[in-house]
Structure formats: structure tokens, C-alpha cells
Motif scaffolding. Structure first.
Motif, PDB file in Angstrom:
ATOM      1  N   TRP A 148       0.513  -0.943   0.028  1.00  0.00           N
ATOM      2  CA  TRP A 148      -0.438  -0.072  -0.081  1.00  0.00           C
ATOM      3  C   TRP A 148       1.080   1.362  -0.210  1.00  0.00           C
ATOM      4  O   TRP A 148       1.540   1.095   1.079  1.00  0.00           O
ATOM      5  CB  TRP A 148      -1.150   0.047   1.295  1.00  0.00           C
ATOM      6  N   LEU A 183      -4.979  -2.434  -1.761  1.00  0.00           N
ATOM      7  CA  LEU A 183      -5.614  -3.186  -0.133  1.00  0.00           C
ATOM      8  C   LEU A 183      -6.391  -4.012   0.059  1.00  0.00           C
ATOM      9  O   LEU A 183      -6.421  -5.277  -1.049  1.00  0.00           O
ATOM     10  CB  LEU A 183      -7.000  -2.886   0.317  1.00  0.00           C
ATOM     11  N   ASP A 232      -7.882   5.192   3.016  1.00  0.00           N
ATOM     12  CA  ASP A 232      -7.232   3.933   2.521  1.00  0.00           C
ATOM     13  C   ASP A 232      -7.121   3.557   1.123  1.00  0.00           C
ATOM     14  O   ASP A 232      -6.814   3.569   0.285  1.00  0.00           O
ATOM     15  CB  ASP A 232      -7.799   2.531   3.440  1.00  0.00           C
ATOM     16  N   GLU A 233      -8.212   3.848   0.566  1.00  0.00           N
ATOM     17  CA  GLU A 233      -8.950   3.358  -0.836  1.00  0.00           C
ATOM     18  C   GLU A 233      -8.249   4.345  -2.250  1.00  0.00           C
ATOM     19  O   GLU A 233      -8.194   3.562  -2.952  1.00  0.00           O
ATOM     20  CB  GLU A 233     -10.219   3.402  -1.251  1.00  0.00           C
ATOM     21  N   ARG A 234      -8.494   5.938  -1.307  1.00  0.00           N
ATOM     22  CA  ARG A 234      -8.079   6.462  -2.678  1.00  0.00           C
ATOM     23  C   ARG A 234      -6.326   7.133  -2.464  1.00  0.00           C
ATOM     24  O   ARG A 234      -5.577   7.823  -3.262  1.00  0.00           O
ATOM     25  CB  ARG A 234      -8.266   7.610  -2.881  1.00  0.00           C
ATOM     26  N   ARG A 257      -9.958  -4.708   6.076  1.00  0.00           N
ATOM     27  CA  ARG A 257      -9.432  -4.412   4.855  1.00  0.00           C
ATOM     28  C   ARG A 257      -7.695  -3.337   5.367  1.00  0.00           C
ATOM     29  O   ARG A 257      -7.976  -3.064   5.885  1.00  0.00           O
ATOM     30  CB  ARG A 257     -10.568  -3.063   4.032  1.00  0.00           C
ATOM     31  N   ASP A 293     -11.796   5.148   5.584  1.00  0.00           N
ATOM     32  CA  ASP A 293     -11.831   3.764   4.675  1.00  0.00           C
ATOM     33  C   ASP A 293     -11.718   5.196   3.410  1.00  0.00           C
ATOM     34  O   ASP A 293     -10.936   4.265   2.865  1.00  0.00           O
ATOM     35  CB  ASP A 293     -13.175   4.152   4.468  1.00  0.00           C
TER      36      ASP A 293
END
Ligand code: ADA
Length: 567
Positions: free
Chosen positions: A229, A236, A332-334, A258, A329
Motif C-alpha cells: 500500500w 488493499l 485507505d482507498e484513494r 480491509r 476508509d
């Protein structure tokens, strides 16, 4: 939406969102049966014009229907800022602090309709050591999601995933906490999968757990062909943990987390992310979005991330409290890096001596680290923004809290944002030295040369302390501007002046090799409390945002973009 991904396939979960009955209360002495209003959950009551300045008690009520006899787990992600929870008129739990979650377990609930009540207070009363009149607003209400879950005799309380990078190989330590809420001992099997690959299965070792006991199962896993990451490539993975009935082989409970494989370390005066030097190009961000208050929706949080991305920023400091899980969240994702910190802003030694200060900080630290541990975007933990780190009494608090956080998480570097210039005595306690500098705004105007001279004096002092040789973050710098106020003379509060100061500061700080991060104060204008702060903040708003509270960019926006995009 509770999380940006589904955390259960087998455990039955629903969100208690929508309109709840609501009534303001003069005193919490007796719980009424008549409710004058309805309020959306999650939201803050200030979003309703009737309660836009209301500071007091509010009682929420809703019905819960249970299909079959079961035990229930309620998880409140955030109630602002003091909650007392009643189930069928019986008090079943309470919590202080708007910015961390809390769980309530209800055993052996009969099928049928039940009544859930939450008494909420945003008072600045005598037992509140952290929610005080301050340069941000303490809103009121059930401001983050509420999760209702059906659980069995055994349930998975927590799963912690610790990625490890060694000699070019990724591995992970996994820690599973399981609770037995039944009145007899239970046997079980445990299974863990990373995405769909089994990484742990102990069905042959059937374990038993006594009534009322919580047990911890640790195991390590050597990863093969995983992608790390990072903000550039935020890979993820889903970590699924299942409790198995050892006799029937069926799944009786599950929890999906996640996770990401990333390491964050300090090497000399550098910060290394996955063994590569990392620079924070960040903003301080209050959870405050015009009429939504601190109950920021996923869409509104994403709007903030879109602006950050457009300006070339890669990081957010959660000033000055743990943030909403949705936002973490999304980071984490972007691929945004987070400095998350506990709840404190500018507390004097007297305020730190409040009888509840230690326990309220202890609980906030415990909940922040355990509830947010698995977010790969969180790179550093911070504590006690601009508190009394210049005194031996204040130092005991910093020492105690940093030790507490280190005991919960040995993987992330620790810091705090200091404004105790030339007199801070706590830099030996942290991995990264962070200072809030407002040269050019507070005090006399600074020329570029004057700014550099002031910074170099600060740096020389830092190098004379135990902070010598550690990475340095400029955790706050900025200036105020009223959106739409322009001045050819570039006077204070004009957008021109703010743009000048931001431009000068970034020109200096982004090109110093000892600085590993800059966090501009602040992304967007935010509401402050009338008491104490109303007189010194025009519009009772902290106007140092690069955006105003409606997310309209000020002139400084293009200056930030020029600097951050080019780095
Ligand atoms: C301090 C504080 C911020 C904000 C800022 C300001 O550095 O940490 O929360 O109050 O000053 O706007 O003056």
C-alpha cells in the motif's frame, strides 16, 4: 453506510439510520414518553435551524425489532459528545467523547419490539475535560453511524493486522480477540483468509473458551506476491476471520477487515514509507462542513479529498481528534496519508489538571488506536496539540500517553504539535518533532527574509534540544482570509494577504531537507464556539481555510496548487 465495505457475510448487521424520535431536555432527571421532533441519524442537531445554537441535552428514541431470540451488539461510531444508552428503559451503557466509537452487548434478547433510547449531551459541564469552548465547535447528536448486529455465544471482538517488511519480504502478525458471552464454555475452530486464500485454519485444534472470557489468538503469515500500500498505489486486501462450529463445520460468526501491506519507519531525519523517503504535503482538516456540522457525509468527505487531490496534497492531519471511519476508509482507498491524533487542543496545565483529563485521554487513545489500527493510511499517531509540553507536570502527561500508545502500537512513529517555542521539554519523547509556526500572521508581518530568519532561529533551537536530528514536520502554518474580501493593499483578512503568506511559507518549508512534512492550517473554514472564541473569530468561524465552509476556494488555493503539484 456503516463502512465503505461489507464487514460481515454471516453475522447479521443493519444500520440504525433514518429518523429517530427526538426531544430537547432541560434536565436528564426523567425520561419523557412524548417526543416533540424527529432527527436524522447520523446528523448533528445543529443542522436543524431550531437547534443551530442549542447546547444541552437531547433524547433520541427508536424501536428495534428482533426476529428471533439472540444477543445483540450495538456499535456507536460517534455520539457528540456524551451518551447514555437505554434499552427497554434500562441503562445499558455510556460513553464520553464525540470522536471515538463504543460497543454495547445485550444478551439473550427476546423476539419482538424493543425500545432504544440515547440521552445525548453537548454541554460543557464540569466533568468534561476535553470538550470545552474552543477554536472548533462541539456539536450535538448521534453524528456518526450506529450498527446493530446479531451475535452468538462466541463473537469476534477485534482483529488486528500488523504488516512487516523484512529483507524484501512481506509478512504479517494477526491478533484475533474472541469473546464468550454465554453462560458455559464453548469449543470452536478458527479460520482466516486473505482475499480468498486461507492463511490460518485451526479446525484440528479445537479450542474452548470459558464463560465470560475473552481470548486472544496470535499467528503470523508470510505473504507471497502481495502488492504494498502507498499513496501512489493503495493496494488493499480483505482479511476475513471466521469462527467455525467444530462439530457442524458451519461458520457461526465472521468479521472482515480491509488491510494494506506498508511499513512506516524513521531513519535519521527521514521518514521512510516502504523503505522510500516520504514527504507529507498536507492539510489540517476539522470535521466541519457548513450545514452538516461534524456529521460529514461520505460524499462531503470525498469532496474534500477531491480538492486535496486537485491541489496535489497527499496527506491530512485529523486536527484535533480521531476521525470518522468513513473518511479513513476513503483515505485507505484513494491513497491519502493520515496523521491521526487524540482529542485535545491547546489545553493549559490547569486544564490538564482537570480530574477527568487523564481518564478521558486514556480512553480516547485506547479507542483511537484499537478501532483505527488496521487503516494503512494512518502513518503516524499524534497527541495533545499545543498543550503544556513546556512544564514538568505537562511532561508527565505526554510521557504517560505516548507510552500508552506505544504499548498499543509499536509500528507507527509518534509525535505532537508544539507551540511551546524555545521552551518545549518533550521532544525526547517522540520520533518526529512537529511545530506549529504562524510567522507572518501572528505578530508582525514578515518579509520572505524575515520568515526564513524566524524559521532558522526555531530550527537552531530544535537542534539544541533532544529533538536534534529527528525528522521535523511543520504541523501548522497559515493565515486568515474572509472569502470574497479583496484588498489592493493586501491587508490582513484579505484573500491577497493569505495567498502571500501561504506562498512564502511553502516556498521556504518545502525546500528544507530536514522537513519531512507540511500541514497547512487549514483546509476549510470551521465553526468555533461563541463562548471565548466568538469575539476573536469573525463570524464565529476560524477563517484560515484555503476553502471557506461552503468549499469555495480562496486565492491561496492556486498558490498551494503551484507548490504541492510541483513537488
Ligand atoms: C493553533 C491551533 C489550531 C488553531 C490555530 C489558529 O495552532 O492548533 O487549532 O486554533 O492555532 O487558527 O490560530
Amino acid at each position: 453506510m456503516i463502512r465503505l465495505f461489507n464487514q460481515h457475510v454471516h453475522r447479521k448487521q443493519s444500520e440504525l439510520d433514518g429518523f429517530w424520535d427526538f426531544t430537547p431536555l432541560e434536565t436528564p432527571s426523567n425520561l419523557p414518553d412524548t417526543f416533540s421532533d424527529k432527527i436524522l441519524v447520523p446528523s448533528c442537531w445543529e443542522s436543524n435551524i431550531k437547534y443551530s445554537t442549542y447546547r444541552g441535552y437531547g433524547l433520541y428514541r427508536r424501536k428495534i425489532h428482533v426476529d428471533e431470540e439472540t444477543s445483540l451488539r450495538l456499535f456507536f461510531y460517534g455520539v457528540s459528545h456524551k451518551a447514555t444508552v437505554f434499552f427497554d428503559k434500562i441503562e445499558v451503557g455510556n460513553h464520553y467523547n464525540a470522536y471515538t466509537g463504543f460497543e454495547i452487548i445485550l444478551k439473550d434478547i427476546a423476539p419482538g419490539d424493543h425500545e432504544l433510547m440515547v440521552l445525548v449531551s453537548n454541554n460543557f459541564d464540569q466533568d468534561s475535560a476535553l470538550h470545552l469552548p474552543n477554536d472548533y465547535y462541539s456539536y450535538g447528536g448521534i453524528t456518526r453511524p450506529v450498527s446493530l448486529e446479531y451475535i452468538n455465544k462466541l463473537y469476534i471482538k477485534d482483529v488486528q493486522f500488523t504488516p512487516i517488511w523484512e529483507d524484501g519480504l512481506w509478512s504479517a502478525n494477526v491478533k484475533v480477540s474472541i469473546c464468550n458471552i454465554s453462560s458455559s464454555s464453548q469449543s470452536f475452530g478458527l479460520k482466516c483468509l486473505l482475499n480468498s486464500q486461507s492463511i490460518y485454519e485451526n479446525q484440528e485444534e479445537i479450542r474452548s473458551i470459558d464463560s465470560g472470557e475473552e481470548i486472544i489468538i496470535n499467528f503470523s503469515y508470510t505473504a507471497v506476491d502481495v502488492m504494498p500500500w502507498s499513496p501512489e498505489s493503495p493496494h488493499l486486501y480483505f482479511l476475513t476471520t471466521q469462527i467455525i462450529n467444530p462439530y457442524l463445520g458451519e461458520v457461526v460468526d465472521d468479521l472482515i477487515e480491509r488491510v494494506g501491506f506498508r511499513s512506516i519507519t524513521v531513519q535519521g531525519n527521514r521518514l521512510l514509507l516502504n523503505n522510500e523517503p516520504f514527504i507529507f504535503k498536507g492539510f489540517n482538516r476539522h470535521e466541519d462542513f457548513n450545514l452538516s456540522g461534524n456529521a460529514i457525509t461520505v460524499q462531503e468527505g470525498n469532496i474534500d479529498l477531491n480538492f486535496l487531490s486537485d491541489m496535489g496534497a497527499n496527506a491530512v492531519r485529523t486536527s484535533h481528534y480521531p476521525n470518522d471511519t468513513h473518511f479513513l476508509d476513503m483515505c485507505d482507498e484513494r491513497g491519502f496519508a493520515i496523521w491521526e491524533e487524540n482529542h485535545a487542543r491547546g489545553l493549559s496545565l490547569d486544564q490538564m489538571d482537570h480530574p477527568n483529563f487523564r481518564v478521558q485521554c486514556y480512553n480516547c487513545n485506547q479507542e483511537m488506536v484499537t478501532q483505527h489500527y488496521n487503516h494503512p493510511s494512518i502513518l503516524i499517531w499524534g497527541i495533545l496539540n499545543e498543550c503544556a509540553s513546556d512544564s514538568s507536570e505537562g511532561r508527565t502527561h505526554y510521557h504517560e500517553q505516548l507510552n500508552q500508545i506505544r504499548s498499543l502500537d509499536q509500528t507507527r512513529p509518534l509525535t505532537f504539535a508544539s507551540h511551546q517555542h524555545f521552551k518545549d521539554i518533550c521532544f525526547d519523547l517522540v520520533d518526529i518533532v512537529s511545530v506549529n509556526l504562524y510567522h507572518g500572521w501572528y505578530g508582525e508581518h514578515k518579509t520572505v527574509h524575515g520568515l526564513q530568519k524566524a524559521y532558522e532561529e526555531e530550527l537552531e533551537w530544535i537542534q539544541s534540544t533532544p529533538g536534534h536530528g529527528k525528522p521535523i514536520i511543520i504541523s501548522e502554518f497559515g493565515a486568515g482570509a474572509l472569502y470574497g474580501y479583496h484588498s489592493p493593499q493586501r491587508v490582513k483578512w484579505s484573500e491577497e494577504r493569505q495567498a502571500d503568506i501561504i506562498d512564502q511559507c511553502l516556498s521556504l518549508y518545502l525546500h528544507r531537507q530536514e522537513i519531512v512534512g507540511t500541514f497547512i492550517w487549514q483546509l476549510a473554514d470551521c465553526r468555533v464556539t461563541d463562548e471565548v472564541w466568538g469575539i476573536q473569530r469573525p463570524r464565529t468561524i476560524n477563517n484560515k481555510g484555503i476553502l471557506d465552509e461552503y468549499r469555495r476556494p480562496k486565492m491561496a488555493y492556486s498558490k498551494v496548487k503551484d507548490h504541492y503539484q510541483d513537488l
